[in-house]
Design an enzyme around this catalytic site. Structure first.
Site: not given
Length: 305
Positions: A143, A171
């Site tokens: 992420y 992400k």
């Protein structure tokens, strides 16, 4: 050979409902029954999966017992009808690895992991962090949220991270849509997942294969429709749906995103409710703006039916 798993599609970073309880932390107890119902509602409205224990799920305000039970509740609620990607963020690699091991034990399909939180890790420390998490054996979505962590998983760094066994996706929350193609240049096999709601159409058109999303807590069916239109390349229809929603979606990239999305849920007849500290209620100006942005979105969607 790396283990590959598809963590794409619309996976919802779920908001977490509380009920008042004077004996619970900050007087708010997790409402697990309501949370299970919400997870089920999202899946029944076409979302591919659930992402418990993310920032939107207020993981950092939970006790260890609550945090694990939230993940288990999502896994049980989804069953065989979708995927569950559990947030395993931690200050150090030992904490994040611990949460990843528990997620594997509990039957999660994958994990979402930030770089070390509360510490500006260097390149080597970032790599060691993700190596530890990946050793738990589940597919890992790293992420990139440089706004909050102050650590930027740049495309060249992602090229190195992508060589770690079990790392399958990123992400991407920098807000820079140019990165989709640049990441592909450095890490051709790494799935790029849109992390910010207010650039999701742009990222999908550039080749993102998933949306790890906030506002589908409010508009799940319409968000899935937007995703499907974008991935099919139906730009005109996708823009028509996206443009009246994007003012509300911008709250997903603001400090008050948890409160805003919970208010959005309340405004469409779901239950958002309060947040635990450090998050307090929206200030009046923000409350008014969220309501105005939501009204535009709700009116536009009502006009389509």
């Amino acid at each position: 050979m790396s283990t590959k798993a598809d963590l794409g599609g619309v996976v919802v970073a779920t908001a977490l409902p509380y009920r008042e309880d004077g004996q619970a932390p900050a007087g708010l107890a997790v409402d697990y029954d309501r949370y299970a119902e919400h997870c089920r509602w999202l899946i029944d409205n076409g979302c591919r999966g659930i992402g418990p224990n993310g920032s939107l799920g207020e993981y950092s305000s939970l006790t260890d017992e609550e945090r694990r039970r939230v993940a288990r509740t999502a896994i049980e609620a989804v069953g065989d009808d979708g995927i569950v990607v559990v947030g395993v963020h931690g200050v150090g690699s030992h904490q994040a690895k611990h949460w990843a091991e528990l997620a594997a034990e509990d039957g999660a399909h994958g994990v979402l992991c930030l770089p070390p939180t509360m510490y500006r890790a260097n390149r080597g420390e970032v790599l060691a962090h993700f190596e530890a998490v990946a050793s738990a054996g589940l597919p890992v979505m790293v992420y990139n949220n440089p706004h909050d962590t102050k650590v930027d998983l740049t495309p060249d760094l992602l090229g190195e991270i992508a060589r770690i066994e079990n790392v399958v996706a990123v992400k991407e929350f920098s807000g820079d849509v140019r990165r989709v193609l640049e990441i592909k240049e450095h890490a051709p096999d790494l799935a790029v997942i849109s992390g910010a709601d207010d650039v999701v159409l742009e990222m999908l058109l550039m080749g993102s294969t998933g949306w790890f999303a906030g506002f589908p807590n409010v508009f799940p069916a319409e968000s899935v429709e937007l995703y499907d239109l974008a991935t099919r390349g139906e730009l005109a229809r996708a823009r028509e749906l996206y443009e009246p929603l994007v003012a509300a979606f911008r709250w997903d990239s603001r400090t008050e995103f948890v409160q805003a999305i919970k208010l959005g849920m309340d405004l469409v007849g779901r239950y958002g409710g309060p947040c635990r500290p450090p998050r307090g209620p929206l200030i009046p100006a923000h409350d008014e703006q969220v309501r105005a942005d939501m009204a535009r979105a709700i009116d536009a969607l009502a006009g389509r039916s």
